[in-house]
Design an enzyme around this catalytic site. Sequence first.
Site: not given
Ligand SMILES: NC(=O)c1ccc[n+]([C@@H]2O[C@H](COP(=O)([O-])OP(=O)(O)OC[C@H]3O[C@@H](n4cnc5c(N)ncnc54)[C@H](O)[C@@H]3O)[C@@H](O)[C@H]2O)c1
Length: 298
Positions: A14-15, A73, A139, A194, A260
Amino acid sequence: MLKQTVLVTGGAGFIGRYSVKELLDNNFNVVVVDRKEKPQHLDCQYFQMDVTSHELAEIFKKNKIDYIIHLAALPSVADSIKMPLIDCRDNYQATVNVCTIAKLYNVKKIIFSSTAAVYANPQYLPVDEKHPVSFLSPYAITKSASEHFIQYSGLDYIIFRYANVYGAGQDTSGEAGVVAKFFALMSQGLPVKIHGNGIQYRDFINVKDVAKVNVIGLQSDIEGEIINVSTNTRTSINELFEVLKEETGYILAPEHTSSREGDIEKSVLSNNKLISLFNFVPSITLRSGIKEMVNGLH
Ligand SMILES: NC(=O)c1ccc[n+]([C@@H]2O[C@H](COP(=O)([O-])OP(=O)(O)OC[C@H]3O[C@@H](n4cnc5c(N)ncnc54)[C@H](O)[C@@H]3O)[C@@H](O)[C@H]2O)c1
């Protein structure tokens, strides 16, 4: 001038997808590594690979990687409680592998995606970066351990602690995105649950602002800092429900269920450091971000 190359781990996520777009808009070469299949419309070099693999070094051999945005992640508190070993591998082990190889290949800077979860239930609000870390889930533990490893690695770094990130295209299968989950249910007219009484609150930041911050961080001379990425705005889950209800035209009342394990009661993050170091203020309001998600449906 020669284009600089950025490796985005988790770039199919996503990000990641928004960060790749922001990098391309800013004239960087982009290389993505992700274990998912290459998404359509991701216009860059792509390696389908696990970032914990030794083969990761091949990417650095073949490409001169200047910077890394490390997003890969397991981004779910609930999954980390159910599967702590997988959380350990995808969060901590992945970070150790990425940093170790990055150091060998003289990467200039790494941007790391940490989380507000490391503040657990904060002692004061808004939480600033000096707040002690504490843990309600594996986490939060592996994200915090990853922060420490990055600081130990000898790489130049910025650790961003994101608040709750939302926006169009967020996966609804995990528990990572309450906005995405409610939005998907409301769009189909399905009941929305919720957890708890709904007065727990969060700090929601739009993914486009987060992608901008990732790229600004990478371009700036700032390094060796931990920085919150947030709007410093509190929104309760009940308020979020109402905004989504108004914007989607949903008619049902929410169902309240028990709270939760691992969930944080109240979270709002100070963004003073972000604003003062980068002169950047996240500008997308929750309502306008949600309007954009609704427009994307039509
Ligand atoms: N979305 C949020 O609200 C949020 C908040 C705080 C921190 N984060 C951090 O931001 C980062 C991105 O989050 P996101 O929401 O885009 O998550 P997401 O699940 O959409 O994207 C994570 C991507 O990492 C890939 N991935 C995971 N493990 C892997 C591995 N071992 N090897 C290769 N690819 C791997 C997945 O296939 C996925 O495409 C993460 O580190 C998450 O912890 C997200």
